[in-house]
Design an enzyme around this catalytic site. Structure first.
Site, short mmCIF file in Angstrom:
data_model
loop_
_atom_site.label_atom_id
_atom_site.label_comp_id
_atom_site.label_asym_id
_atom_site.label_seq_id
_atom_site.Cartn_x
_atom_site.Cartn_y
_atom_site.Cartn_z
N LYS A 54 4.05 -0.95 -18.88
CA LYS A 54 4.21 -0.80 -17.42
C LYS A 54 5.62 -1.18 -17.00
CE LYS A 54 -0.71 -1.39 -16.57
NZ LYS A 54 -1.85 -2.24 -16.25
N GLN A 98 -3.05 -8.26 -14.42
CA GLN A 98 -3.70 -7.51 -15.51
C GLN A 98 -5.13 -8.00 -15.74
OE1 GLN A 98 -2.37 -4.82 -16.89
NE2 GLN A 98 -3.95 -4.50 -18.44
N ASP A 121 -3.07 -1.72 -7.43
CA ASP A 121 -4.21 -1.49 -8.31
C ASP A 121 -5.42 -0.94 -7.54
OD1 ASP A 121 -4.26 -1.86 -11.06
OD2 ASP A 121 -4.25 -4.04 -10.92
N1 GUN Z 1 -6.77 -3.30 -17.34
C1 GUN Z 1 -7.12 -2.06 -17.74
N2 GUN Z 1 -6.81 -1.15 -16.79
C2 GUN Z 1 -6.24 -1.84 -15.77
C3 GUN Z 1 -5.69 -1.47 -14.52
O1 GUN Z 1 -5.68 -0.30 -14.12
N3 GUN Z 1 -5.19 -2.48 -13.77
C4 GUN Z 1 -5.21 -3.79 -14.18
N4 GUN Z 1 -4.73 -4.71 -13.36
N5 GUN Z 1 -5.73 -4.17 -15.33
C5 GUN Z 1 -6.23 -3.19 -16.13
#
Ligand code: GUN
Length: 296
Positions: A54, A98, A121
């Site tokens: 990311k 996350q 998110d």
């Molecule tokens: N873990 C797996 N997919 C995601 C996501 O889209 N956002 C976050 N914050 N954690 C994740």
């Protein structure tokens, strides 16, 4: 006619190229750089990889990014304080914590604390409510990526029977809600199935579009898929693979080799939804920045 492979790498590269131009224009015109904060609590190896990807993607397209690593013993209070600080930080327009977080952290409390204006998110209950009633808000990245993937492939879900396999708050429920909306690129008839659904194969094999997000390696076999269906594989599962250097390989929720010959179109995993999720995170950060600064 052969099966069309929906390549998330190509579609996401297009989206990222468009964002890069947009970010440059925002910087030149307004002197603002959209910024994303990514918070990782603990050292889950898969999460470490995702967070790295990311942050690297932000750098590639000119977004400001800040990686915040917190010890797995960090308490709920400490994390909430960090979010309060980021909510107030003018350089940050998007905040992502996350998932999964360590078990002593109440994830819903954390997601609820993120300012909805910076909730890239889309996991805050306000964002989830906005999605449910179809009003403007930030949409969760993976479901948003699935819809963009269909759009880019020329697949219109309107009137089609979409079966979503999985009911998580991150994918299953929001993707079903998005496809149900009375809106362009949606308007589908949606069925949600999950691990407790009876006669699962009977239901999934009625799908015009099947979205697999159940988190079980290669769970969907050909007996579960209608001939000519579109299959979107959201799963990313680590399975043991002694022949690989890492000792594991990534597979989706769909048995790609067995299922793909039956499909009109299929997205593989890896190489499908994964890169789309990152592209939509970047998109959401730019959108949040524009809304916060009234640039839209
Ligand atoms: N873990 C797996 N997919 C995601 C996501 O889209 N956002 C976050 N914050 N954690 C994740």
């Amino acid at each position: 006619m052969g099966t069309h492979i929906i390549d998330g790498r190509i579609i996401s590269a297009d989206i990222k190229a468009g964002l890069e131009k947009e970010i440059r224009a925002i910087k030149e015109k307004h002197g603002i750089t959209p910024g994303l904060a990514v918070v990782l609590v603990g050292n889950d190896p898969a999460s470490e990889v995702y967070v790295k990807m990311k942050v690297r993607s932000c750098e590639q397209i000119g977004l400001y990014s800040r990686k915040i690593l917190m010890d797995d013993k960090a308490g709920q209070k400490e994390l909430l304080e960090k979010i309060d600080e980021l909510n107030q930080d003018p350089k940050i327009h998007g905040i992502l914590v996350q998932h999964p977080m360590p078990s002593h952290i109440d994830e819903n409390k954390i997601f609820s604390r993120i300012d909805p204006a910076k909730d890239v998110d889309g996991f805050n209950p306000i964002s989830a409510g906005q999605l449910m009633i179809g009003i403007e808000g930030l949409k969760p990245c993976t479901p948003y990526g699935v819809l963009k993937m269909l759009e880019a492939t020329g697949i219109d879900p309107a009137g089609q029977h979409v079966v979503v396999l999985g009911r998580s708050n991150i994918v299953g429920k929001p993707v079903a809600m998005m496809l149900l909306q009375k809106a362009a690129g949606a308007d589908a008839t949606v069925t949600i199935c999950h691990s407790r659904t009876r006669n699962l194969a009977e239901i999934t094999s009625r799908a015009d579009i099947l979205i697999a997000a159940i988190g079980r390696p290669e769970f969907v076999g050909p007996e579960m898929v209608k001939k000519g269906a579109v299959v979107i594989d959201v799963g990313t599962n680590r399975v043991d693979d002694p022949s690989s250097e890492k000792g594991y390989k990534l597979v989706g929720d769909v048995d790609f080799e067995a299922v793909s010959p039956k499909c009109k179109a299929i997205s593989p995993s890896p190489g499908g939804v994964g890169p789309m999720t990152i592209a939509m995170l970047l998109h959401n950060t730019v959108t949040a920045c524009k809304r916060i600064h009234g640039l839209e």
